[in-house]
Scaffold this motif. Structure first.
Motif, PDB file in Angstrom:
ATOM      1  N   LYS A  75       3.339   4.086  22.705  1.00  6.08           N
ATOM      2  CA  LYS A  75       3.855   2.810  23.198  1.00  6.08           C
ATOM      3  C   LYS A  75       4.844   2.206  22.204  1.00  6.08           C
ATOM      4  N   TRP A  92       7.749   4.947  29.999  1.00  4.91           N
ATOM      5  CA  TRP A  92       6.397   5.327  30.394  1.00  4.91           C
ATOM      6  C   TRP A  92       5.747   6.183  29.324  1.00  4.91           C
ATOM      7  N   GLU A 128       8.864   1.202  22.808  1.00  6.63           N
ATOM      8  CA  GLU A 128       9.409  -0.124  22.507  1.00  6.63           C
ATOM      9  C   GLU A 128      10.525  -0.054  21.466  1.00  6.63           C
ATOM     10  N   TRP A 134       3.732  -4.007  29.677  1.00  2.95           N
ATOM     11  CA  TRP A 134       3.052  -2.743  29.955  1.00  2.95           C
ATOM     12  C   TRP A 134       2.132  -2.917  31.159  1.00  2.95           C
ATOM     13  N   TYR A 185       6.238   0.854  31.374  1.00  5.28           N
ATOM     14  CA  TYR A 185       6.839  -0.287  30.684  1.00  5.28           C
ATOM     15  C   TYR A 185       7.901  -0.847  31.614  1.00  5.28           C
TER      16      TYR A 185
END
Length: 81
Positions: free
Chosen positions: A58, A30, A62, A12, A21
């Motif tokens: 986030k 992002w 992922e 990140w 990312y």
């Protein structure tokens, strides 16, 4: 022999308006704060969504990239013999 992209660990990077990312020099996702409502908009590959917190956004990026990387081919790799 060039290294494969899957061996490069993504990371990140914090920016002014967005968090990116990255895998090497390629931006793979992002997260950005929306102007209205205080929600976080995220995108990873062809998928996008909204989250209430930065941590959730986030994590969504992922998890989406992990699921896209491990997704099996619909028809498999069939070859004519």
């Amino acid at each position: 022999m060039p290294r494969r992209n899957s061996k490069i660990k993504p990371f990140w990077e914090r920016g002014y308006d967005t968090h990116g990312y990255w895998r090497g020099n390629e931006k793979i996702g992002w997260v950005a704060l929306e102007d209205k409502g205080g929600l976080y908009r995220w995108q990873a590959g062809s998928r996008a969504g909204l989250a209430k917190t930065l941590i959730e956004a986030k994590r969504a990026v992922e998890q989406t990239l992990l699921s896209l990387a491990s997704q099996l081919s619909l028809f498999g790799d069939q070859t004519d013999d």
